[in-house]
Design an enzyme around this catalytic site. Structure first.
Site, short mmCIF file in Angstrom:
data_model
loop_
_atom_site.label_atom_id
_atom_site.label_comp_id
_atom_site.label_asym_id
_atom_site.label_seq_id
_atom_site.Cartn_x
_atom_site.Cartn_y
_atom_site.Cartn_z
N ALA A 126 50.65 41.43 37.20
CA ALA A 126 51.72 41.91 38.07
C ALA A 126 51.87 43.43 38.22
O ALA A 126 52.40 43.88 39.23
CB ALA A 126 53.03 41.32 37.60
N ALA A 127 51.49 44.23 37.23
CA ALA A 127 51.82 45.66 37.26
C ALA A 127 50.97 46.40 38.30
O ALA A 127 49.82 46.02 38.53
CB ALA A 127 51.59 46.28 35.89
N LYS B 232 53.68 43.81 44.61
CA LYS B 232 53.77 42.48 45.20
C LYS B 232 54.93 41.69 44.60
O LYS B 232 55.62 40.96 45.31
CB LYS B 232 52.44 41.74 45.03
CG LYS B 232 51.31 42.43 45.77
CD LYS B 232 50.00 41.70 45.69
CE LYS B 232 48.86 42.57 46.18
NZ LYS B 232 48.57 43.73 45.29
N GLU C 193 51.99 40.77 32.62
CA GLU C 193 51.09 41.92 32.61
C GLU C 193 50.57 42.11 31.18
O GLU C 193 51.36 42.13 30.23
CB GLU C 193 51.82 43.18 33.10
CG GLU C 193 51.07 44.48 32.92
CD GLU C 193 49.69 44.53 33.60
OE1 GLU C 193 49.58 44.14 34.77
OE2 GLU C 193 48.73 44.96 32.93
N ASP D 274 48.85 38.05 27.82
CA ASP D 274 47.56 37.81 28.45
C ASP D 274 47.73 36.62 29.41
O ASP D 274 48.04 35.50 28.97
CB ASP D 274 46.54 37.49 27.35
CG ASP D 274 45.16 37.21 27.92
OD1 ASP D 274 45.02 37.09 29.16
OD2 ASP D 274 44.22 37.08 27.11
N CYS E 141 41.06 43.36 45.26
CA CYS E 141 40.74 44.46 46.17
C CYS E 141 39.27 44.82 46.01
O CYS E 141 38.90 45.99 46.04
CB CYS E 141 41.67 45.65 45.96
SG CYS E 141 41.61 46.35 44.32
#
Ligand code: SAM
Length: 321
Positions: free
Chosen positions: A124-125, A129, A147, A174, A246
């Site tokens: 998440a970090a 989003k 995270e 994790d 990405c």
């Protein structure tokens, strides 16, 4: 395949060679065309704290000229020479807006969470989003944001507090372990996986690509397989999983989705992406010696332009397994 832009400085030749085989000739040309350009600054209005109209009025009053992003109601851009002005506003500093690349906005729209649902963001970090998901859910329901990296976890927590995203609980864990801890729990899961970040390579910033090599890709695929396995375990029957990176590399994208298909078979349905967006290429049917399921054409690669960075997104329904 030949390029009109031979020997672009800096970028690893092997990366460019691979990319020529991943993208269509037109998309590869588009990639080259926008490679040296600094991306336009984009932001999302934080509708948890302010209405879109009020924020835009407040920015206009400070002579900041905003342009709406056609496919995202809460998304706007400003010219790069106004970026500094934007980041110096109290609106930015108090979390009324969040600067993020529109490819990230697109991923949250594809997940499309509804108010009242239980949602998991497994990597998440810093939380761009996650915060968008909370806004789409109007702060109703629950989001678990996981995270693994400590300093990034604290950054995530700060961003959540600054944005007033009250339904988000952050966990320093994790993500690969979460599937066993809370199986079949969430209506929707986002896995924005750690990756080689090829979609963000920037000629003006050699640090963004200097570390790149194929070994790095292989290293990331190990993590990605563990994370997608865990993510699938977390989804309620008939729930939704969005897998994105990405990176352009098929090893980190189609091959990871194919790994999930091979492990969970019929339980995974790859859904078409219906959010309207013009600038993409569909998922590949093969790469080197690997062949992928024909449904992979429902996945998309966003081709970078003046605003968007490169991104791969695949939406799946997870049936009973
Ligand atoms: N979704 C984020 C956003 O929009 O702001 C960006 C996420 S970034 C692509 C991937 C994140 O996953 C990084 O913050 C990284 O530290 C984290 N990560 C790496 N390995 C992880 C793991 N095993 N479990 C959970 N998070 C992990």
């Amino acid at each position: 395949m030949k390029s009109d832009y031979p020997d672009l400085p800096g970028l690893p030749p092997l990366f460019m060679q691979r990319l020529q085989n991943i993208l269509s000739p037109e998309n590869y040309e588009q990639y080259l065309h926008f490679l040296a350009a600094t991306k336009t600054t984009c932001f999302r209005v934080n509708t948890l704290k302010i209405s879109i109209a009020e924020l835009i009025d407040r920015l206009h009053a400070q002579k900041i000229i905003t342009h709406p992003i056609s496919w995202c109601e809460e998304g706007y851009s400003v010219a790069n020479d106004q970026r500094r002005m934007l980041t110096e506003t109290t609106e930015f500093q108090t979390g009324l807006l969040y600067i993020q690349n529109p490819s990230s906005l697109f991923a949250s729209l594809v997940l499309s969470p509804k108010p009242g649902e239980e949602v998991l963001d497994l990597a998440a970090a810093p939380g761009g989003k996650t915060l968008h998901l909370a806004a789409l859910m109007k702060n109703e329901g629950r989001i678990a944001a996981v995270e693994a990296v400590k300093n990034r976890f604290f950054r995530l927590k700060n961003n959540i507090a600054n944005a007033g995203a009250n339904i988000v609980q952050a966990y320093h864990k994790d993500g690969a372990l979460i599937g066993r801890l809370v199986p079949k729990r969430f209506d929707r899961v986002l896995l924005d996986a750690p990756c080689s970040s090829e979609g963000r390579f920037d000629l003006n910033n050699p640090e963004s690509y200097l570390y790149w090599n194929e070994k790095k890709i292989t290293e990331m695929t190990r993590k990605q397989k563990q994370l997608i396995y865990s993510a699938i375990q977390c989804v309620k029957p008939n729930g939704i999983l969005v897998y994105c990176t990405c990176s352009f590399s098929p090893e980190e994208n189609e091959a990871i989705v194919q790994y999930a298909l091979d492990k969970f078979g019929q339980a995974i349905e790859i859904l078409p992406i219906t959010v309207p967006f013009p600038n993409f290429q569909t998922g590949l049917s093969s790469w080197k010696n690997d062949f992928f399921s024909p449904v992979m054409e429902n996945a998309i690669r966003i081709i970078p332009d003046a605003m968007m960075s490169g991104f791969f997104i695949c939406k799946m329904r997870i049936n009973s397994f």
